[in-house]
Design a protein around this motif. Structure first.
Motif, mmCIF file in Angstrom:
data_model
loop_
_atom_site.group_PDB
_atom_site.id
_atom_site.type_symbol
_atom_site.label_atom_id
_atom_site.label_comp_id
_atom_site.label_asym_id
_atom_site.label_seq_id
_atom_site.Cartn_x
_atom_site.Cartn_y
_atom_site.Cartn_z
ATOM 1 N N ARG A 1 91.550 65.956 151.063
ATOM 2 C CA ARG A 1 92.732 65.481 149.968
ATOM 3 C C ARG A 1 92.298 63.828 149.807
ATOM 4 N NH1 ARG A 1 95.870 69.483 149.388
ATOM 5 N NH2 ARG A 1 96.058 71.010 151.357
ATOM 6 N N MET A 2 92.267 63.282 148.746
ATOM 7 C CA MET A 2 92.347 61.990 148.528
ATOM 8 C C MET A 2 93.480 61.350 147.852
ATOM 9 S SD MET A 2 88.170 61.954 147.454
ATOM 10 C CE MET A 2 88.237 60.249 146.977
ATOM 11 N N PHE A 3 93.790 60.160 148.463
ATOM 12 C CA PHE A 3 94.527 59.124 147.825
ATOM 13 C C PHE A 3 93.644 57.919 147.527
ATOM 14 C CE2 PHE A 3 97.325 62.225 150.021
ATOM 15 C CZ PHE A 3 98.436 62.382 149.184
ATOM 16 N N VAL A 4 93.800 57.419 146.611
ATOM 17 C CA VAL A 4 92.604 56.592 145.975
ATOM 18 C C VAL A 4 93.035 55.131 145.333
ATOM 19 C CG1 VAL A 4 91.052 58.362 145.899
ATOM 20 C CG2 VAL A 4 92.225 57.375 143.721
ATOM 21 N N ALA A 5 92.573 54.161 145.553
ATOM 22 C CA ALA A 5 93.034 52.683 145.396
ATOM 23 C C ALA A 5 92.077 52.409 144.383
ATOM 24 C CB ALA A 5 92.870 51.673 146.469
ATOM 25 N N GLY A 6 90.973 52.747 144.124
ATOM 26 C CA GLY A 6 89.918 52.252 143.129
ATOM 27 C C GLY A 6 89.296 50.960 143.514
ATOM 28 N N GLU A 7 89.008 50.001 143.019
ATOM 29 C CA GLU A 7 88.458 48.965 143.255
ATOM 30 C C GLU A 7 89.457 47.703 143.701
ATOM 31 O OE1 GLU A 7 85.798 47.394 140.064
ATOM 32 O OE2 GLU A 7 85.732 49.479 139.634
ATOM 33 N N PRO A 8 89.115 47.205 144.917
ATOM 34 C CA PRO A 8 90.459 46.199 145.398
ATOM 35 C C PRO A 8 90.270 45.043 144.601
ATOM 36 C CG PRO A 8 88.459 46.620 147.141
ATOM 37 C CD PRO A 8 88.154 47.451 145.667
ATOM 38 N N LEU A 9 91.551 44.602 144.072
ATOM 39 C CA LEU A 9 91.911 43.404 143.437
ATOM 40 C C LEU A 9 91.737 42.131 144.511
ATOM 41 C CD1 LEU A 9 93.003 45.642 141.923
ATOM 42 C CD2 LEU A 9 94.977 44.221 141.306
ATOM 43 N N LEU B 1 88.787 41.273 139.328
ATOM 44 C CA LEU B 1 89.059 40.015 139.775
ATOM 45 C C LEU B 1 90.404 39.582 139.209
ATOM 46 C CD1 LEU B 1 85.440 38.287 139.395
ATOM 47 C CD2 LEU B 1 86.460 39.206 141.320
ATOM 48 N N VAL B 2 91.152 39.000 139.760
ATOM 49 C CA VAL B 2 92.517 38.629 139.359
ATOM 50 C C VAL B 2 92.563 36.928 139.910
ATOM 51 C CG1 VAL B 2 93.660 40.673 139.185
ATOM 52 C CG2 VAL B 2 93.879 39.444 141.256
ATOM 53 N N ASP B 3 92.827 36.073 139.034
ATOM 54 C CA ASP B 3 93.032 34.738 139.178
ATOM 55 C C ASP B 3 94.249 33.999 138.366
ATOM 56 O OD1 ASP B 3 90.378 34.148 140.500
ATOM 57 O OD2 ASP B 3 89.633 34.837 138.622
ATOM 58 N N SER B 4 95.181 34.783 138.500
ATOM 59 C CA SER B 4 96.412 34.603 137.826
ATOM 60 C C SER B 4 97.473 35.721 137.741
ATOM 61 C CB SER B 4 96.384 34.079 136.067
ATOM 62 O OG SER B 4 96.277 35.444 135.502
ATOM 63 N N PRO B 5 98.716 35.362 137.904
ATOM 64 C CA PRO B 5 99.766 36.544 138.021
ATOM 65 C C PRO B 5 99.727 37.611 136.603
ATOM 66 C CG PRO B 5 100.804 34.366 138.537
ATOM 67 C CD PRO B 5 99.454 34.026 138.020
ATOM 68 N N GLU B 6 99.337 36.887 135.515
ATOM 69 C CA GLU B 6 99.111 37.750 134.448
ATOM 70 C C GLU B 6 98.102 38.807 134.624
ATOM 71 O OE1 GLU B 6 99.360 34.493 134.439
ATOM 72 O OE2 GLU B 6 101.610 34.267 133.733
ATOM 73 N N GLY B 7 97.016 38.188 135.002
ATOM 74 C CA GLY B 7 95.731 38.990 135.064
ATOM 75 C C GLY B 7 95.932 39.965 136.168
ATOM 76 N N ALA B 8 96.890 39.571 137.113
ATOM 77 C CA ALA B 8 97.196 40.719 138.294
ATOM 78 C C ALA B 8 98.001 41.999 137.865
ATOM 79 C CB ALA B 8 97.936 39.998 139.432
ATOM 80 N N ARG B 9 98.922 41.374 136.987
ATOM 81 C CA ARG B 9 99.930 42.732 136.405
ATOM 82 C C ARG B 9 99.145 43.401 135.433
ATOM 83 N NH1 ARG B 9 103.838 38.480 136.749
ATOM 84 N NH2 ARG B 9 103.063 37.482 134.804
ATOM 85 N N ALA C 1 102.652 39.173 142.096
ATOM 86 C CA ALA C 1 102.691 39.948 140.949
ATOM 87 C C ALA C 1 102.173 41.309 141.151
ATOM 88 C CB ALA C 1 101.646 39.122 139.748
ATOM 89 N N VAL C 2 101.111 41.454 141.893
ATOM 90 C CA VAL C 2 100.491 42.788 142.237
ATOM 91 C C VAL C 2 101.610 43.534 142.799
ATOM 92 C CG1 VAL C 2 98.975 43.977 143.843
ATOM 93 C CG2 VAL C 2 98.218 41.813 142.606
#
Length: 439
Positions: free
Chosen positions: A156-164, A190-198, A239-240
């Motif tokens: 069974r898999m629980f997945v995160a996808g690509e790390p932020l 790639l996240v370089d701001s709170p807005e991008g993270a959300r 934000a994440v």
């Protein structure tokens, strides 16, 4: 002669059969000589586990054989819940090749073919559930669905996808490469701001991930970044965490350095992966916030051995980092365990080969954990961290019939868990008497 329509229908049926979709058993009873049930620390002797289809219906004292039930005789074995690896990378496996060449010559199609064999070997090793915390979204989400539908066998898999993570951080695929090289997918996480993270968390949730992984610190096997440094800003982490939790997703934080560990814990992540340079203050914070540590000793041990014998097989700068971080992971786990931090089992496969996941247990015991607590970290601890204790992590009524067995006593010799003899997942047997079973 069959009509074209009939031939087509027959072909569909035969194709479905070739996919190996497992047929569920109706009623099964397992006679367990000894049972470590994932609920308590004391094994139970001579019990019967009653199963209907894919779920456990009851666990009863003594050996009972209900009328019409298939009996599986494990009366000379130690039976346990299916194991949970809470830090896996099922779509990748180290093969000694040049990591720079592979970074620019392989894609998601390559990793998808690797993942099929890796999933089978992981299941054969007794790991009926994994939490995949870093893989191309399309590949790991499709893999999860294919296993759930029975198209291919696997845990069974629980997945995160690509790390932020931030530009230039541990998860940046462009690290160390020609700055003029580009790829459409390299900036997706790639996240370089709170807005991008959300925005990214919401997009990943829309795609179907089960949790979010972040990279607040530098790493070991990446190029140039420093494991001691906090590379994500506090507002990006916040934000994440806030966005993920609002969507019902947990957050796993890759963190080696103390600053990143302490800040990620304070800002509300659900687990710290690795946690290499944590200290007493870090453990106090983790206890106060209920944060899990996923120690990943096997990857540290494996990376250290590769760095000593074949440093050229690692990314530039990685060998030196591996030689520094590897030894500290054992001490960190021992200190965290004795401080009362919650521990969940995780290997960080596949730097070591998939299917070798059970080797983590001996390292956990070497670090100072008791065998039963190491087992509980891979059963009850993993299910609690994932957030699905109602389905996995224990042998009791209502849970999936995810059950394994070993010949000896893992409390006396923890390496028994490297030699799993029987594997059942969801009521379907995939290994018996030490031999693979293809349903």
């Amino acid at each position: 002669m069959l009509s074209f329509k009939s031939q087509t229908a027959l072909a569909v049926v035969l194709a479905a059969a070739c996919l190996g979709t497992p047929a569920l058993a109706k009623d099964v009873v397992i006679h367990a000589g000894h049972l470590i049930d994932g609920l308590g620390k004391t094994p139970r002797a001579q019990v019967s586990i009653l199963i209907h289809d894919d779920r456990i219906t009851s666990v009863e004292a003594g050996f009972v054989s209900p009328a019409g039930a298939e009996v599986i005789d494990l009366s000379n074995a130690t039976v346990l819940p299916g194991l949970i690896d809470a830090h896996d990378h099922i779509t990748g496996e180290f093969d000694g090749g040049n990591p720079i060449v592979e970074a620019v010559t392989e894609n998601g199609y390559d990793s998808s073919y690797v993942s099929v064999g890796a999933a089978w070997r992981t299941l054969q090793a007794g790991f009926t559930t994994i939490r995949d915390v870093g893989g191309q979204n399309e590949v790991v989400i499709a893999m999860k669905k294919a296993i759930a539908k029975g198209h291919i066998p696997g845990p069974r898999m629980f997945v995160a996808g690509e790390p932020l993570g931030p530009t230039g951080g541990h998860g940046d695929p462009a690290n160390g490469l020609d700055s003029e090289l580009s790829h459409p997918g390299w900036t997706d996480a790639l996240v370089d701001s709170p807005e991008g993270a959300r925005r990214t968390v919401r997009a990943f949730h829309r795609q179907g991930v089960d949790l979010i992984k972040i990279m607040p610190s530098g790493g070991v096997l990446s190029i140039g970044d420093n494991p001691d440094e906090q590379l994500m800003a506090d507002d990006e982490i916040t934000a994440v965490v806030e966005t993920a939790h609002s969507l019902g997703l947990k957050v796993a934080a890759h963190a080696h350095g103390k600053t990143a560990i302490d800040k990620a814990v304070t800002l509300g992540v659900d687990s710290i992966e690795h946690g290499s340079f944590a200290d007493a203050e870090s453990y106090k914070l983790m206890k106060a916030h209920g944060t899990y540590l996923v120690p990943t000793l096997l990857v540290g041990d494996t990376a250290m051995k590769i760095a000593r014998a074949h440093p050229e097989q690692l990314n530039p700068s990685s060998a030196a980092k591996a030689l520094r971080v590897g030894p500290i992971l054992l001490k960190n786990l021992g200190d965290a365990y004795h401080a009362g931090v919650k521990i969940a089992f995780g290997t960080d496969e596949g730097l070591a080969p998939h299917g070798d996941n059970g080797r983590e247990f001996a390292l956990m015991v070497k670090a100072g954990m008791t065998p039963i607590d190491a087992i509980l970290a891979a059963t009850a601890g993993g299910s609690d961290l994932i957030g699905d204790a109602k389905d996995i992590g224990s042998v009791q009524a209502g849970r999936y019939a995810d059950i394994i067995a070993v010949a000896g006593d893992p409390l006396a010799d923890i390496t028994e868990l490297e030699r799993v003899q029987f594997v059942m997942k969801g009521g379907v047997v995939y290994k018996a008497a030490g031999k693979p079973v293809r349903p």
